[in-house]
Motif scaffolding. Structure first.
Motif, PDB file in Angstrom:
ATOM      1  N   TYR A  51       1.047  -0.792   0.077  1.00 40.90           N
ATOM      2  CA  TYR A  51       0.420   0.244  -0.490  1.00 40.90           C
ATOM      3  C   TYR A  51       1.066   1.344   0.221  1.00 40.90           C
ATOM      4  O   TYR A  51       0.832   2.343   0.846  1.00 40.90           O
ATOM      5  CB  TYR A  51      -0.794   0.384   1.144  1.00 40.90           C
ATOM      6  N   PRO A  62       2.438   4.454  -2.449  1.00 44.14           N
ATOM      7  CA  PRO A  62       2.322   5.364  -4.127  1.00 44.14           C
ATOM      8  C   PRO A  62       2.712   4.946  -4.786  1.00 44.14           C
ATOM      9  O   PRO A  62       4.428   4.635  -4.247  1.00 44.14           O
ATOM     10  CB  PRO A  62       1.554   6.435  -3.944  1.00 44.14           C
ATOM     11  N   VAL A 116       3.493  13.299   0.312  1.00 45.53           N
ATOM     12  CA  VAL A 116       2.667  12.450  -0.461  1.00 45.53           C
ATOM     13  C   VAL A 116       2.143  11.180  -0.893  1.00 45.53           C
ATOM     14  O   VAL A 116       0.658  10.942  -0.164  1.00 45.53           O
ATOM     15  CB  VAL A 116       3.719  12.368  -2.508  1.00 45.53           C
ATOM     16  N   SER A 117       3.122  10.401  -0.011  1.00 41.96           N
ATOM     17  CA  SER A 117       3.059   9.153   1.259  1.00 41.96           C
ATOM     18  C   SER A 117       1.851   9.097   1.514  1.00 41.96           C
ATOM     19  O   SER A 117       1.111   8.304   2.225  1.00 41.96           O
ATOM     20  CB  SER A 117       4.156   8.620   0.809  1.00 41.96           C
ATOM     21  N   TRP A 140      -1.831   9.999   0.967  1.00 35.32           N
ATOM     22  CA  TRP A 140      -2.440   9.206  -0.133  1.00 35.32           C
ATOM     23  C   TRP A 140      -2.295   7.800   0.658  1.00 35.32           C
ATOM     24  O   TRP A 140      -3.270   7.144   0.358  1.00 35.32           O
ATOM     25  CB  TRP A 140      -1.214   8.207  -1.532  1.00 35.32           C
ATOM     26  N   ARG A 141      -1.486   7.378   1.879  1.00 34.35           N
ATOM     27  CA  ARG A 141      -2.325   6.411   1.984  1.00 34.35           C
ATOM     28  C   ARG A 141      -3.551   6.980   2.903  1.00 34.35           C
ATOM     29  O   ARG A 141      -4.384   6.082   3.631  1.00 34.35           O
ATOM     30  CB  ARG A 141      -1.046   5.912   3.476  1.00 34.35           C
ATOM     31  N   GLY A 143      -6.647   7.152   1.025  1.00 34.43           N
ATOM     32  CA  GLY A 143      -7.440   5.930  -0.059  1.00 34.43           C
ATOM     33  C   GLY A 143      -6.870   5.428  -0.610  1.00 34.43           C
ATOM     34  O   GLY A 143      -7.646   5.042  -1.580  1.00 34.43           O
ATOM     35  N   GLY A 144      -5.475   6.292  -1.546  1.00 35.80           N
ATOM     36  CA  GLY A 144      -5.287   6.022  -2.746  1.00 35.80           C
ATOM     37  C   GLY A 144      -5.583   6.912  -3.505  1.00 35.80           C
ATOM     38  O   GLY A 144      -5.305   6.409  -5.231  1.00 35.80           O
ATOM     39  N   ARG A 174      -4.747   9.862  -5.835  1.00 32.59           N
ATOM     40  CA  ARG A 174      -3.113  10.441  -6.477  1.00 32.59           C
ATOM     41  C   ARG A 174      -2.871  11.932  -6.119  1.00 32.59           C
ATOM     42  O   ARG A 174      -2.262  12.947  -5.780  1.00 32.59           O
ATOM     43  CB  ARG A 174      -2.469   9.710  -7.335  1.00 32.59           C
ATOM     44  N   GLN A 229      -4.551  -3.434  -2.999  1.00 33.60           N
ATOM     45  CA  GLN A 229      -4.126  -2.118  -2.549  1.00 33.60           C
ATOM     46  C   GLN A 229      -6.179  -1.417  -2.094  1.00 33.60           C
ATOM     47  O   GLN A 229      -6.342  -1.026  -1.086  1.00 33.60           O
ATOM     48  CB  GLN A 229      -3.693  -1.184  -3.900  1.00 33.60           C
ATOM     49  N   ILE A 269      -6.684  -3.092   0.866  1.00 35.72           N
ATOM     50  CA  ILE A 269      -6.581  -2.384   2.133  1.00 35.72           C
ATOM     51  C   ILE A 269      -6.863  -1.043   1.818  1.00 35.72           C
ATOM     52  O   ILE A 269      -6.483  -0.842   3.698  1.00 35.72           O
ATOM     53  CB  ILE A 269      -4.356  -2.020   2.128  1.00 35.72           C
ATOM     54  N   GLY A 270      -6.659  -0.699   1.473  1.00 32.85           N
ATOM     55  CA  GLY A 270      -7.476   0.458   1.668  1.00 32.85           C
ATOM     56  C   GLY A 270      -8.813   0.663   2.480  1.00 32.85           C
ATOM     57  O   GLY A 270      -9.221   1.648   3.196  1.00 32.85           O
ATOM     58  N   LEU A 273      -7.965  -0.187   5.820  1.00 36.65           N
ATOM     59  CA  LEU A 273      -7.866   1.638   6.412  1.00 36.65           C
ATOM     60  C   LEU A 273      -8.657   3.054   6.652  1.00 36.65           C
ATOM     61  O   LEU A 273      -9.325   3.330   7.503  1.00 36.65           O
ATOM     62  CB  LEU A 273      -7.257   2.121   5.953  1.00 36.65           C
ATOM     63  N   ARG A 311      -6.803   5.625  11.889  1.00 36.96           N
ATOM     64  CA  ARG A 311      -6.197   5.937  10.563  1.00 36.96           C
ATOM     65  C   ARG A 311      -5.200   6.441  10.740  1.00 36.96           C
ATOM     66  O   ARG A 311      -4.178   5.997  10.393  1.00 36.96           O
ATOM     67  CB  ARG A 311      -7.110   5.982   9.773  1.00 36.96           C
ATOM     68  N   PHE A 351      -2.023   4.825  12.821  1.00 32.78           N
ATOM     69  CA  PHE A 351      -1.267   3.604  12.318  1.00 32.78           C
ATOM     70  C   PHE A 351      -0.859   3.895  10.977  1.00 32.78           C
ATOM     71  O   PHE A 351       0.242   3.296  10.705  1.00 32.78           O
ATOM     72  CB  PHE A 351      -2.421   2.931  11.625  1.00 32.78           C
ATOM     73  N   LEU A 408       3.008   2.571   8.538  1.00 32.80           N
ATOM     74  CA  LEU A 408       3.486   2.547   7.420  1.00 32.80           C
ATOM     75  C   LEU A 408       4.478   3.981   6.501  1.00 32.80           C
ATOM     76  O   LEU A 408       5.025   3.229   6.017  1.00 32.80           O
ATOM     77  CB  LEU A 408       2.131   2.527   6.603  1.00 32.80           C
TER      78      LEU A 408
END
Lengths: 169, 188
Positions: free
Chosen positions: A26, A28, B28-29, B32-33, B36-37, B39, B116, B119-120, B123, B131, B134, B139
């Protein structure tokens, strides 16, 4: 709790493999640094700055209108915020607005933080967004009891929220 | 408005460039996490936080404090975006067929596939507090102390959130057997 109860900060050994797998799966794609920095420069220069949110003011209006709709659906005619509410008239609960707008997460925000962010955004994005943040701030401080927005003895923030809803109605 | 001497302005620009270079990927990461992904939204959130950091640069002589403040702004911006997602979903649901609504979050989730997406969704089911900590700690590699400073919560509270979040994530993703040698979907 003692400080040393917080150490070590890493996950339990039995969970490390699980978390490694989640972390690896998970993530990007790597950022295009040049494109990112170019967009950031444009935003800093104000030339191509996007709104705080992708939907900008339209969404702020949508949110406000949604709140207004909740009020409208429950209000007597004319809406109670437009004239002094007679005794025994139904009032609209802030909790109703929270539930209707699915704003539970707003309750996690500390009022001061929400207000600070709202003020920053007001400077950058105009009053509409600030109004919504004001609403979120008030919601964050909302008591359990219903609030009659026509009650002029309410604190200023509540009256401002009432005005916001009333204007939209 | 303060007018900086040329040398000071150059130094300020260099400091900001270095700050962006150091934190761009993680910002960004993290967004993004937490989102929920998504971008585009993650990059937008990160840039917004960097713009604020640029404006606040002179208030923080210590880059460590600037970094903490920066991630606090980032997380708040993520929280605001998630609120808007919820508001928009609710708003659209009042007047339209929700299934036909083109919601960015839903669209993003549909685009994601397999692991993905799972997992999204896991989360997404956590509370906001669970969240956030975590993602930051497990992460993104923040220490509990750093996360407590970013989130403005007591480390003990975060530790409790972490425990519950991990338990929930493990339960929701149990069928995937993540981290086990014969993980059936590890490469999905």
């Amino acid at each position: 709790m003692r400080d040393d109860d917080l150490r070590p900060e890493g996950p339990p050994p039995a969970d490390r493999a699980f978390l490694d797998a989640v972390r690896d799966a998970y993530r990007p794609e790597p950022t295009n640094a040049a494109a990112f920095d170019r967009a950031l420069r444009q935003r800093l220069a104000g030339g191509a700055r996007r709104s705080i949110f992708a939907w900008g003011g339209g969404l702020a209006l949508a949110a406000t209108a949604a709140a207004a709709l909740v009020i409208g659906l429950r209000a007597t005619d004319p809406p109670p915020a437009q004239q002094p509410a007679p005794e025994g008239a139904p009032t609209v609960g802030l909790n109703d607005v929270v539930a209707a707008l699915d704003l539970d997460e707003a309750l996690d925000v500390e009022a001061d933080d929400a207000l600070a962010v709202g003020e920053e955004d007001a400077a950058e994005d105009g009053p509409a967004e600030a109004d919504v943040f004001l609403a979120l701030t008030v919601l964050d401080e909302a008591p359990e009891d219903d609030v009659d927005f026509a009650d002029e003895t309410l604190p200023d923030d509540y009256l401002a929220l009432g005005d916001l809803l009333d204007v939209t109605l | 408005m303060t007018v900086l001497a040329p040398d000071a302005a150059v130094e300020r620009e260099a400091r900001f460039r270095a700050f962006v270079a150091e934190h761009r990927e993680q910002a960004v990461s993290t967004a993004w996490r937490m989102l929920g992904g998504d971008r585009a939204t993650a990059e937008d959130v990160a840039q917004d936080a960097f713009v604020r950091a640029y404006r606040a640069l002179d208030s923080f002589r210590d880059d460590a404090r600037l970094s903490t403040w920066f991630y606090r702004i980032l997380v708040r911006t993520v929280q605001n975006r998630r609120r808007w997602f919820a508001i928009r979903r609710r708003w659209q649901g009042l007047f339209t067929d929700e299934a036909a609504t083109e919601d960015p979050h839903a669209t993003m989730m549909r685009r994601d596939v397999g692991l993905q997406r799972r997992i999204g969704e896991a989360l997404d089911s956590l509370s906001a507090g669970q969240r956030e900590v975590f993602v930051l700690v497990y992460l993104e590699g923040f220490t509990l102390t750093e996360a407590a400073e970013v989130l403005g919560k007591a480390p003990g509270t975060l530790k409790s959130h972490l425990h519950r979040a991990l338990k929930s994530m493990r339960a929701q993703l149990a069928d995937l057997r993540l981290g086990e040698a014969d993980d059936p979907e590890g490469g999905a």
